[in-house]
Design a protein around this motif. Structure first.
Motif, short mmCIF file in Angstrom:
data_model
loop_
_atom_site.label_atom_id
_atom_site.label_comp_id
_atom_site.label_asym_id
_atom_site.label_seq_id
_atom_site.Cartn_x
_atom_site.Cartn_y
_atom_site.Cartn_z
N LEU A 25 -21.47 13.07 -50.41
CA LEU A 25 -21.15 13.15 -51.84
C LEU A 25 -20.16 14.30 -52.00
CD1 LEU A 25 -21.78 12.03 -54.68
CD2 LEU A 25 -23.53 13.80 -54.87
N SER A 81 -19.50 13.30 -61.08
CA SER A 81 -20.08 12.37 -60.11
C SER A 81 -21.54 12.64 -59.81
CB SER A 81 -19.26 12.39 -58.82
OG SER A 81 -18.01 11.78 -59.01
N TRP A 88 -24.63 10.06 -60.49
CA TRP A 88 -25.51 9.55 -59.44
C TRP A 88 -26.98 9.87 -59.74
CZ3 TRP A 88 -25.29 5.74 -56.46
CH2 TRP A 88 -24.10 5.33 -55.86
N LEU A 94 -30.70 10.17 -51.96
CA LEU A 94 -29.70 11.24 -52.01
C LEU A 94 -30.36 12.59 -51.76
CD1 LEU A 94 -26.90 12.44 -52.69
CD2 LEU A 94 -27.57 12.38 -55.12
N THR A 117 -18.46 8.80 -53.59
CA THR A 117 -18.65 9.92 -54.51
C THR A 117 -18.48 9.48 -55.96
OG1 THR A 117 -17.88 11.50 -52.85
CG2 THR A 117 -17.79 12.21 -55.15
#
Length: 428
Positions: A59, A127, A131, A144, A393
């Motif tokens: 990321l 971003s 996410w 993540l 990303t």
């Protein structure tokens, strides 16, 4: 609708046909379906089997600078001569690549270069939050790890470059810390003592399995009624009531189409909009090491060796290098195996390559390093492609932007989405 509806029936009833089942297309499909739209996703492969399958998993919110700077001029001879170099231009592809590279050089002038940085930064700053919202909404925050990433250096002569990069990052308000060799060893003790320090980026992270990430979004999309068709879109045109698409299995239609097929987006964009976009591909390689699941706590990039190592559930993924050779030439998997050779000396004990698997994919790149995110043709054509090496990303925030531009209600102000001006198709 019957239990086994035909493709034509699906499309006739579709509000949006999403062309492309990668991470961006699937994320957009899910967000559009949540607005109550009937969505169909079309791709010749199974979802996630293109570039989304083999990306580095990083990321990369810290990567706010374009893919090249003026140093590319001095590097061009090496790009042509060294087949294993970190930046490779296949000499057979040079005639086709030259117009793209000329536009790239024009975008390296001061004013357009600064516009590019601002455009990348705006997406990247949004971003991580995007996410978090997306993964939280499907109860898969486990995919993540928000534990930062590290850029290390080994040569004393590189210290000045590291400090200069830190200053540039700070100027762009990227959270960054300069770590000593001792700090690197404390956080990642299996790295070699030859590493002299690095830059730690706390507001980054990595995905434990990019392919499983796509699969999780696919399942959530299906729960919201999204249908998936395994077909290849070959052409299209604007129709009175929407868009008509020609696939390898027949003619399909929908009220809107979203072009999100990465490096393959140019021809359909031209057919539907009449706009020729200067889209090329950075061919990226990875080498997956299944025996190395515990070597690193977070993603580590080497400044001098120019590649990244990301810990995942199935091992350690070595990724990086850029190759310009187009969509048609076969992969040079020696470039993937070269990543293992590059890793030698970075650890106290060399990485185990037993059972390693190589891979190559196509990163969609535009010469100004910005994606196309837009709505054109009286709203009938949506565009979301060209994210170069930042597709993973920027996928979640791109999906929010697409949903926002098509929603009569708009997006909540609290999301603070970037303005669309830098990403409009009309810039070409």
């Amino acid at each position: 609708m019957s239990s086994s509806p035909s493709a034509n029936n699906l499309m006739d009833q579709a509000d949006v046909a999403v062309v492309g089942a990668g991470i961006i297309g699937v994320a957009c499909a899910l967000q559009l379906a949540r607005q109550g739209r009937r969505v169909v996703v079309i791709d010749p492969q199974e979802p996630g089997m293109g570039a989304s399958f083999g990306n580095a998993g990083h990321l990369a919110t810290e990567q706010v600078f374009p893919i090249a700077d003026m140093s590319i001029l001095t590097r061009l001879p090496g790009m042509l001569m060294d087949p294993m170099g970190p930046l490779r231009l296949d000499w057979k592809y040079l005639p086709r690549a030259l117009p793209w590279f000329m536009r790239l050089l024009l975008n390296l002038r001061s004013a357009p270069y600064q516009r590019t940085i601002a455009g990348i930064r705006a997406l990247n700053e949004s971003s991580l939050g995007a996410w978090q919202r997306l993964l939280g909404s499907i109860d898969r925050t486990d995919l993540l790890k928000q534990d930062g990433s590290l850029l290390v250096f080994e040569d004393a002569d590189s210290r000045a470059a590291i400090e200069a990069l830190q200053a540039r990052m700070c100027q762009q308000q990227v959270p960054v810390e300069l770590w000593s060799a001792a700090a690197v060893q404390a956080a990642a003790p299996q790295l070699s003592e030859r590493i002299l320090g690095g830059l730690f980026f706390a507001k980054t992270g990595h995905f434990l399995d990019p392919y499983q990430l796509v699969c999780a979004l696919v399942e959530a999309a299906k729960d919201h009624g999204v249908q998936f068709l395994k077909q290849r879109v070959e052409d299209g045109h604007i129709a009175a009531q929407g868009v008509s698409l020609l696939t390898d299995k027949g003619q399909l239609s929908a009220r809107q189409v979203l072009i999100a097929c990465g490096a393959h987006s140019a021809s359909l964009t031209l057919a539907l909009t009449g706009r020729k976009v200067p889209l090329d591909t950075e061919r990226g390689y990875h080498l997956m090491l299944p025996q190395e699941q515990q070597r690193l706590p977070f993603a580590v990039t080497s400044l001098e060796r120019k590649f990244i190592m990301t810990p995942m559930v199935d091992g350690l993924r070595l990724a990086g290098t850029v190759e310009f050779a187009g969509l048609d030439r076969p992969p040079n998997m020696a470039r993937a195996w070269q990543l293992h050779r590059l890793s030698q000396g970075l650890f106290r004990r060399d990485l185990n390559a037993e059972g390693a698997t190589p891979w190559m994919g196509f990163r969609p790149s535009l010469p100004d390093s910005l994606p196309v995110i837009d709505q054109v043709c009286d709203g009938k054509v949506l565009l979301a492609f060209g994210h170069q090496h930042l597709g993973l990303t920027q996928a979640a925030v791109t999906a929010e932007l697409i949903a926002h531009m098509t929603s009569p209600r708009g997006a909540p102000a609290s999301q603070g989405l970037p303005a669309l001006t830098p990403y409009r198709l009309a810039r070409f």
